[in-house]
Structures are given as structure tokens and as C-alpha cells.
Design a protein around this motif. Sequence first.
Motif, PDB file in Angstrom:
ATOM      1  N   LYS A   7       0.834  -1.210   0.000  1.00 56.85           N
ATOM      2  CA  LYS A   7       0.000   0.000   0.000  1.00 56.85           C
ATOM      3  C   LYS A   7       0.865   1.255   0.000  1.00 56.85           C
ATOM      4  O   LYS A   7       0.636   2.196  -0.752  1.00 56.85           O
ATOM      5  CB  LYS A   7      -0.914  -0.022   1.238  1.00 56.85           C
ATOM      6  CG  LYS A   7      -2.373   0.237   0.849  1.00 56.85           C
ATOM      7  CD  LYS A   7      -3.214   0.512   2.058  1.00 56.85           C
ATOM      8  CE  LYS A   7      -4.217  -0.623   2.255  1.00 56.85           C
ATOM      9  NZ  LYS A   7      -4.553  -0.883   3.627  1.00 56.85           N
ATOM     10  N   ARG A   8       1.868   1.236   0.858  1.00 56.56           N
ATOM     11  CA  ARG A   8       2.754   2.403   0.928  1.00 56.56           C
ATOM     12  C   ARG A   8       3.494   2.579  -0.398  1.00 56.56           C
ATOM     13  O   ARG A   8       3.708   3.691  -0.871  1.00 56.56           O
ATOM     14  CB  ARG A   8       3.794   2.225   2.030  1.00 56.56           C
ATOM     15  CG  ARG A   8       3.249   2.431   3.399  1.00 56.56           C
ATOM     16  CD  ARG A   8       4.312   2.096   4.443  1.00 56.56           C
ATOM     17  NE  ARG A   8       3.710   1.826   5.718  1.00 56.56           N
ATOM     18  CZ  ARG A   8       3.379   2.754   6.603  1.00 56.56           C
ATOM     19  NH1 ARG A   8       3.610   4.015   6.349  1.00 56.56           N
ATOM     20  NH2 ARG A   8       2.828   2.432   7.739  1.00 56.56           N
ATOM     21  N   ILE A   9       3.886   1.453  -0.982  1.00 58.30           N
ATOM     22  CA  ILE A   9       4.603   1.534  -2.253  1.00 58.30           C
ATOM     23  C   ILE A   9       3.712   2.200  -3.288  1.00 58.30           C
ATOM     24  O   ILE A   9       4.151   3.113  -4.004  1.00 58.30           O
ATOM     25  CB  ILE A   9       5.048   0.129  -2.733  1.00 58.30           C
ATOM     26  CG1 ILE A   9       6.148  -0.397  -1.813  1.00 58.30           C
ATOM     27  CG2 ILE A   9       5.541   0.166  -4.178  1.00 58.30           C
ATOM     28  CD1 ILE A   9       6.733  -1.707  -2.217  1.00 58.30           C
ATOM     29  N   SER A  10       2.441   1.779  -3.352  1.00 57.13           N
ATOM     30  CA  SER A  10       1.622   2.363  -4.418  1.00 57.13           C
ATOM     31  C   SER A  10       1.330   3.837  -4.164  1.00 57.13           C
ATOM     32  O   SER A  10       1.287   4.627  -5.108  1.00 57.13           O
ATOM     33  CB  SER A  10       0.360   1.547  -4.709  1.00 57.13           C
ATOM     34  OG  SER A  10      -0.288   1.276  -3.530  1.00 57.13           O
ATOM     35  N   ILE A  11       1.213   4.245  -2.886  1.00 62.01           N
ATOM     36  CA  ILE A  11       1.001   5.685  -2.609  1.00 62.01           C
ATOM     37  C   ILE A  11       2.243   6.475  -3.042  1.00 62.01           C
ATOM     38  O   ILE A  11       2.139   7.491  -3.732  1.00 62.01           O
ATOM     39  CB  ILE A  11       0.695   5.923  -1.109  1.00 62.01           C
ATOM     40  CG1 ILE A  11      -0.649   5.277  -0.748  1.00 62.01           C
ATOM     41  CG2 ILE A  11       0.669   7.421  -0.799  1.00 62.01           C
ATOM     42  CD1 ILE A  11      -0.977   5.274   0.731  1.00 62.01           C
ATOM     43  N   LEU A  12       3.414   5.968  -2.669  1.00 61.11           N
ATOM     44  CA  LEU A  12       4.654   6.688  -3.026  1.00 61.11           C
ATOM     45  C   LEU A  12       4.846   6.733  -4.550  1.00 61.11           C
ATOM     46  O   LEU A  12       5.361   7.708  -5.095  1.00 61.11           O
ATOM     47  CB  LEU A  12       5.869   6.039  -2.356  1.00 61.11           C
ATOM     48  CG  LEU A  12       5.998   6.301  -0.850  1.00 61.11           C
ATOM     49  CD1 LEU A  12       7.034   5.385  -0.215  1.00 61.11           C
ATOM     50  CD2 LEU A  12       6.358   7.767  -0.580  1.00 61.11           C
ATOM     51  N   GLU A  21       2.326   6.752  -6.732  1.00 60.57           N
ATOM     52  CA  GLU A  21       1.362   7.759  -7.219  1.00 60.57           C
ATOM     53  C   GLU A  21       1.896   9.162  -7.022  1.00 60.57           C
ATOM     54  O   GLU A  21       1.679  10.053  -7.839  1.00 60.57           O
ATOM     55  CB  GLU A  21       0.029   7.629  -6.459  1.00 60.57           C
ATOM     56  CG  GLU A  21      -0.954   6.700  -7.127  1.00 60.57           C
ATOM     57  CD  GLU A  21      -2.119   6.373  -6.207  1.00 60.57           C
ATOM     58  OE1 GLU A  21      -2.569   7.272  -5.464  1.00 60.57           O
ATOM     59  OE2 GLU A  21      -2.539   5.201  -6.218  1.00 60.57           O
ATOM     60  N   GLU A  22       2.605   9.369  -5.910  1.00 58.99           N
ATOM     61  CA  GLU A  22       3.171  10.701  -5.639  1.00 58.99           C
ATOM     62  C   GLU A  22       4.384  10.981  -6.518  1.00 58.99           C
ATOM     63  O   GLU A  22       4.935  12.081  -6.506  1.00 58.99           O
ATOM     64  CB  GLU A  22       3.579  10.799  -4.164  1.00 58.99           C
ATOM     65  CG  GLU A  22       2.391  10.872  -3.231  1.00 58.99           C
ATOM     66  CD  GLU A  22       2.766  10.713  -1.759  1.00 58.99           C
ATOM     67  OE1 GLU A  22       3.939  10.371  -1.451  1.00 58.99           O
ATOM     68  OE2 GLU A  22       1.879  10.902  -0.922  1.00 58.99           O
ATOM     69  N   GLY A  23       4.845   9.961  -7.220  1.00 61.28           N
ATOM     70  CA  GLY A  23       5.995  10.143  -8.108  1.00 61.28           C
ATOM     71  C   GLY A  23       7.332  10.115  -7.381  1.00 61.28           C
ATOM     72  O   GLY A  23       8.353  10.526  -7.917  1.00 61.28           O
ATOM     73  N   ALA A  24       7.335   9.610  -6.118  1.00 60.47           N
ATOM     74  CA  ALA A  24       8.578   9.616  -5.335  1.00 60.47           C
ATOM     75  C   ALA A  24       9.436   8.375  -5.595  1.00 60.47           C
ATOM     76  O   ALA A  24      10.663   8.419  -5.457  1.00 60.47           O
ATOM     77  CB  ALA A  24       8.252   9.725  -3.854  1.00 60.47           C
ATOM     78  N   ILE A  25       8.782   7.243  -5.937  1.00 55.20           N
ATOM     79  CA  ILE A  25       9.539   6.022  -6.226  1.00 55.20           C
ATOM     80  C   ILE A  25       9.014   5.373  -7.508  1.00 55.20           C
ATOM     81  O   ILE A  25       7.913   5.696  -7.975  1.00 55.20           O
ATOM     82  CB  ILE A  25       9.468   4.988  -5.063  1.00 55.20           C
ATOM     83  CG1 ILE A  25       8.008   4.589  -4.777  1.00 55.20           C
ATOM     84  CG2 ILE A  25      10.129   5.509  -3.815  1.00 55.20           C
ATOM     85  CD1 ILE A  25       7.889   3.432  -3.797  1.00 55.20           C
ATOM     86  N   GLU A  26       9.811   4.464  -8.045  1.00 54.88           N
ATOM     87  CA  GLU A  26       9.350   3.723  -9.228  1.00 54.88           C
ATOM     88  C   GLU A  26       9.970   2.331  -9.231  1.00 54.88           C
ATOM     89  O   GLU A  26      11.041   2.124  -8.652  1.00 54.88           O
ATOM     90  CB  GLU A  26       9.712   4.477 -10.526  1.00 54.88           C
ATOM     91  CG  GLU A  26      11.201   4.658 -10.752  1.00 54.88           C
ATOM     92  CD  GLU A  26      11.530   5.630 -11.874  1.00 54.88           C
ATOM     93  OE1 GLU A  26      10.614   6.220 -12.451  1.00 54.88           O
ATOM     94  OE2 GLU A  26      12.732   5.798 -12.152  1.00 54.88           O
ATOM     95  N   SER A  27       9.299   1.396  -9.910  1.00 54.59           N
ATOM     96  CA  SER A  27       9.862   0.050 -10.071  1.00 54.59           C
ATOM     97  C   SER A  27      10.579  -0.007 -11.402  1.00 54.59           C
ATOM     98  O   SER A  27      10.156   0.633 -12.363  1.00 54.59           O
ATOM     99  CB  SER A  27       8.756  -0.998 -10.081  1.00 54.59           C
ATOM    100  OG  SER A  27       8.231  -1.155  -8.804  1.00 54.59           O
ATOM    101  N   MET A  28      11.650  -0.770 -11.450  1.00 55.25           N
ATOM    102  CA  MET A  28      12.374  -0.920 -12.717  1.00 55.25           C
ATOM    103  C   MET A  28      12.034  -2.271 -13.337  1.00 55.25           C
ATOM    104  O   MET A  28      11.456  -3.139 -12.672  1.00 55.25           O
ATOM    105  CB  MET A  28      13.861  -0.776 -12.454  1.00 55.25           C
ATOM    106  CG  MET A  28      14.206   0.672 -12.095  1.00 55.25           C
ATOM    107  SD  MET A  28      15.947   0.897 -11.812  1.00 55.25           S
ATOM    108  CE  MET A  28      16.123   0.264 -10.178  1.00 55.25           C
ATOM    109  N   ALA A  29      12.442  -2.453 -14.588  1.00 59.53           N
ATOM    110  CA  ALA A  29      12.072  -3.655 -15.325  1.00 59.53           C
ATOM    111  C   ALA A  29      12.520  -4.924 -14.594  1.00 59.53           C
ATOM    112  O   ALA A  29      11.812  -5.936 -14.616  1.00 59.53           O
ATOM    113  CB  ALA A  29      12.695  -3.594 -16.716  1.00 59.53           C
ATOM    114  N   ASP A  30      13.679  -4.866 -13.903  1.00 57.32           N
ATOM    115  CA  ASP A  30      14.186  -6.065 -13.217  1.00 57.32           C
ATOM    116  C   ASP A  30      13.572  -6.251 -11.832  1.00 57.32           C
ATOM    117  O   ASP A  30      14.006  -7.110 -11.064  1.00 57.32           O
ATOM    118  CB  ASP A  30      15.720  -5.995 -13.117  1.00 57.32           C
ATOM    119  CG  ASP A  30      16.189  -4.762 -12.347  1.00 57.32           C
ATOM    120  OD1 ASP A  30      15.331  -3.967 -11.891  1.00 57.32           O
ATOM    121  OD2 ASP A  30      17.412  -4.592 -12.204  1.00 57.32           O
ATOM    122  N   GLY A  31      12.572  -5.415 -11.475  1.00 56.82           N
ATOM    123  CA  GLY A  31      11.894  -5.577 -10.192  1.00 56.82           C
ATOM    124  C   GLY A  31      12.480  -4.722  -9.082  1.00 56.82           C
ATOM    125  O   GLY A  31      11.921  -4.645  -7.990  1.00 56.82           O
TER     126      GLY A  31
END
Length: 385
Positions: A347-352, A354-364
Amino acid sequence: MSLTHEPAFGVYLHWPFCLSKCPYCDFNSHVRHGGIDEARYVRAFAREIAATAERVPGRVVSTIFFGGGTPSLMQPSTVEALLNEIAKHWIILPGAEVTLEANPTSVEAERFRGYRAAGVNRVSLGVQSLDDTSLKELGRLHTAREALDAVAIARSIFTRYSFDLIYARPRQTPQQWATELRLAIAEAAEHLSLYQLTIEPGTPFFALHRAGKIATPDEDTGRVLYDTTQEICAGAGLPAYEISNHARPGAECRHNLVYWRGHEYAGIGPGAHGRLNIGGVRYATETEKRPESWLMRVEAGGHGLTVNEPLMTGEQADEYLLMGLRLAEGIDPERYQKLAGRPLDEKRISILKEEGAIESMADGRLRVTLSGFPVLDAVVADLAA
Ligand SMILES: C[S@@+](CC[C@H](N)C(=O)[O-])C[C@H]1O[C@@H](n2cnc3c(N)ncnc32)[C@H](O)[C@@H]1O
Ligand code: SF4
């Protein structure tokens, strides 16, 4: 970006002396007008290296870093003696990165050739600014010309060198900084460390700041300064690989990567920190900070340790987040899960995200975005909670 012998093992040696104390600095550095008995320190460093090697025998050393304080006040013969001591107890990987931090004065640059002969293959110079008025204000003992001359000497002797600049200085505008940074990049080779001025408690700058005698840029200007830094450096082929460190791909400081990737390192000398993996347990170590007290402890008991604490799994996981999220390569959520015994909170990951503070990369892997970096502490706190 994989630059190390894995698993990497770094050795950090702290030389805690400076010619004068800069008013912004809270590093463990001390001025000793009466001179320093280097031979006595070499004997104590040798004993602490031996004691550490007894705890973590058989390691292959991939990086060595002489930090300070001002290691360029050491005689080259002292540096050589310390490298020999490391080689007596561990195997130094052929091609290991051996960095020495240097202040860019002409006297110190004269020793560079001696350091190279001793085995140093990379220098990191504390240029701090290319503006003489700022250098005076920062309490530096060199001019911009002298610093650039030292950079030129470093360039003629070492294939790898870096220098540090401090920005977001009092009254500094983004335009002034952009001009200074472009000038710096013209002199840089493969690596630059660019730090925003931090007003550290207990320093003369802290008192001046509180008294309203020095003003640092406000949050918005700080943000513009940061964005300017990223834009100019990336455009010049020196993207940030860590929040304050820029390099041409492949030229990253391998020693600092040991810390940020959560590998193992020994901390030797007054006030040095280490992380040692012994029998499946990760220990956090710290030594006595005051040079003379450290010396007496080592002479009496063979080491200067004041902290030698096993890290709990939660602490290790938090440390992995804190260090790993500084890097552009980010962290591996699976490694986090192994360390923490639980996954990161979706949940925290998806909020962050959405805020544009973090992102996932292709390798996970998960990383902080450019717009998340200025609020890195809050991002880490959120993910670790
Ligand atoms: C251990 S220090 C310095 C090495 C060397 N003695 C020198 O001054 O050139 C490493 C770097 O941290 C940075 N630094 C120290 N205090 C700082 C502060 N309060 N704010 C931002 N950067 C700082 C400086 O750029 C400095 O070169
Ligand atoms: S910035 Fe460098 S020279 Fe200045 S006091 Fe700190 S360690 Fe010493």
C-alpha cells in the motif's frame, strides 16, 4: 553497474587530523599544533588491522579508502606502511581501488607522486568551491587557483580522480552555481561529489546560522539548485549514481558502493565505523573518536572499539533501505524481505508511486525518482515504518 568483486570487502582507514577546522564541518577531525607522531599511529593502526583480521580472517579486499580528516597530511611512507599491514593479514584483490582524500593545497599535491608509488590509485580532492570569496567564508586554506592546480597535478599522476564541491552556500544563486558547476565539469574526469551545504549542530556555522548571520537558500531555491545540478551533470555525461555523487558509467567510487549496497567493511582508526559479518551475524563497530584516547586504548588492548553490536534483522533491513535508496540503482525488494522477515508494504509503495517519489524498474528493483530524492528521508521513513 556491478563493479566489485562479490562479496565485496572494503577497508576504511580514518586519519583524524587537519591543519585547521572548517566552520561547517562536523567530521571527526582535530587540529594538533604540536605535530603528530606518525610512526606511533602506524604501529597502532597495524595493531587494529591485526585485531580486525583476527575477527574476519581470509577476506579478499576489493577497496581501500583513506578518509579524514585530512589523509593528505600523511607522509607517503605512512600510507605505504598501512597498505603493507593490510596486505599482511588479508589478500588485496589485484586491481583493488585504493582512494585517498586530499586537500587541494600545493604542499599536499607535492605528495601525490609518493602516494601513487605507495599504491594509491585514486584521489578525492576537497575543492569545495571555485570562488575565492566563498572559499574564505568556508574557512578553506586554499584559493580556487591553487585547488585547480592540485586537480591538474592529480590528473597528471592518477587515471582516477574526483573532487568535492559544496553548493547551496550562503547567497548562492542557481545562475552562479550553474556557472561554477560547468567550470568544474570542464576540470573533472570521471567523478564528482556535489554536496548541499548542511548546517551541522555544534559547528560555528550552526551558531552563525542561528544568530541570523549566515542564510542558506530557502527550500524552493534549494530545490532549483538540486535540479540544476542534475540537469547539468546528466547533460555532461556525469549522471547521479547516488544522491550526491556523479560519475561516468563505470567510474563510480567502488568503496562507497560497498556501504550503499550493504556489503562488508572494516573501520580502522579513530572514530571509524565498520560492518563485519561473523558467524552469520552482522556487527556494527565504532572506535574511540579522540585520537589520543584511541591510541591509548589500542596500545593497551590491541583495538579501539567502543561499539561492537550485533544488528537485529529489522535494523539490517532499515539500514539496507536507508543506504540502498540513495542509489540510482535502488534496492532489491526480495533482499529486503529476506533481511526484514516481511515484504515491503504494498500500500505504501503504491502511494509513493502515485506521488511520483519512487518507481519500479524492469528487473523488479525499486528506486527513488529524481523528484523523490529531495525528500529521501521521508520516503525511507515511510517505507521502513
Ligand atoms: C571528510 S570531508 C573532507 C575531506 C578533506 N579534509 C577536505 O576537506 O577536502 C568530505 C567532504 O564532505 C563535505 N562536507 C563536509 N562537511 C559538510 C557540510 N556541512 N555540508 C556539506 N558538505 C560537507 C566536503 O565536500 C568534504 O570534502
Ligand atoms: S572539511 Fe576537511 S579540512 Fe575541513 S575540517 Fe573537515 S575534514 Fe578537515
